[in-house]
Design an enzyme around this catalytic site. Structure first.
Site, short mmCIF file in Angstrom:
data_model
loop_
_atom_site.label_atom_id
_atom_site.label_comp_id
_atom_site.label_asym_id
_atom_site.label_seq_id
_atom_site.Cartn_x
_atom_site.Cartn_y
_atom_site.Cartn_z
N ASP A 3 0.85 -1.19 0.00
CA ASP A 3 0.00 0.00 0.00
C ASP A 3 0.89 1.24 0.00
OD1 ASP A 3 -2.18 1.65 0.15
OD2 ASP A 3 -2.59 1.28 2.26
N TYR A 4 0.65 2.15 -0.93
CA TYR A 4 1.42 3.40 -0.96
C TYR A 4 1.14 4.22 0.30
CZ TYR A 4 3.04 3.16 -5.82
OH TYR A 4 3.69 2.82 -6.99
N ASP A 17 -4.90 2.49 -3.61
CA ASP A 17 -3.44 2.62 -3.64
C ASP A 17 -2.75 1.32 -3.20
OD1 ASP A 17 -3.81 5.29 -4.33
OD2 ASP A 17 -3.82 5.93 -2.24
#
Length: 299
Positions: free
Chosen positions: A52-53, A246
């Site tokens: 996950d960003y 994301d």
């Protein structure tokens, strides 16, 4: 929710079963389940691996605005981003920033990013609209590059009728020129948000293409050519399952989990060259709803 897709699967679902035949909630049993726990790898003994960003939209705002203070903070390898921003904004030492101040700073930052006005932000922060307006102006004074960029984005959209993402995709917002006051205000908010969210979508799509090229076709990106032998092990032993905003979700043979994690991190963090680094958080587990932070040394 009708016909939900996998991006809409909630972490926790609460429901009641009434004991009363008349449907009264007074004697109802309440249950809570993690709906994502029912999603597991398609193969026995394989693991789910997610990445996950971290604060990608905020990092994109720093990139586009070129605000020197925000770039400096987001370029630091350690420390909590919102604690550092709160410290810079308020002038207080980082160790004196409490959880409430950090949370309010996070809400304020994303409120500005999403184009919230003082009234909406006041509801988020639990203060009066006047106080929210003062906080917005104070934050913009602390990060003048952000304030200038926000103004430039809206002005450009008024002139051209559209905004462009990092990779040149356009979103047309005709109401910013031809709508009524309410429609124009909404379009102005969408202008800033569309650039950051659209650019985040650009970046994760690039990462997905690079990951797929390795695990399905054996084509290793230039930036990781020195790791070709390691990544070639992944073909047929790793599959990309899902993108959720994301986050990417893969299923992986445990024997190559470290290699898959390296590919995932490298592909996502090198998908675009920004003025600030991109970071991802990795998690691993058998159930999508019960993932644990990935610790390479433990595997």
């Amino acid at each position: 929710m009708e016909a939900p897709n996998l991006q809409c699967v909630e972490h926790m679902v609460v429901f009641k079963i009434n004991k009363d035949k008349n449907g009264s909630d007074a004697d109802a049993d309440c249950y809570e389940i993690n709906a994502r726990d029912y999603f597991v790898p398609t193969r026995d003994k394989w693991l789910l691996l997610t990445a996950d960003y971290s604060q990608i939209e905020l990092r994109l705002m720093a990139h586009f605005s070129k605000d020197s203070s925000l770039i400096e903070l987001l370029s630091k390898p350690h420390g909590d981003v919102f604690t550092m921003i709160a410290s810079r904004w308020t002038g207080c030492p980082e160790d004196s920033v409490g959880s409430d101040e950090r949370d309010q700073t996070k809400r304020l930052v994303y409120g500005i990013l999403y184009g919230m006005g003082a009234n909406t932000l006041a509801e988020q922060l639990g203060c009066s609209p006047a106080e929210a307006g003062e906080k917005i102006q104070s934050f913009k004074s602390s990060f003048p590059g952000v304030a200038s960029w926000l103004h430039e984005v809206v002005a450009h959209c008024h002139e051209k009728g559209y905004v462009k993402t990092l990779k040149g995709r356009k979103r047309f917002l005709s109401k910013i020129k031809f709508g009524n006051m309410k429609e124009k205000s909404k379009a102005e908010r969408q202008a800033v948000n569309s650039i950051c969210q659209g650019s985040a979508a650009d970046i994760i799509k690039i990462a997905m293409i690079n990951i797929y090229s390795v695990i399905a076709e054996g084509v290793v990106p230039v930036y990781s050519s020195s790791l070709a032998d390691m990544f070639n092990m992944l073909k047929g032993r790793c599959r990309m399952l899902l993108q959720v905003h994301d986050e990417l979700v893969l299923e992986v043979d445990p024997s190559v989990i470290n290699e898959a994690a390296s590919l995932l991190r490298m592909s996502m963090e090198n998908a675009a060259l920004l003025l600030v680094p991109l970071h991802v958080k990795l998690k691993v587990g058998r159930k999508w709803g019960s993932m644990e932070p990935f610790q390479e040394d433990e595997l």
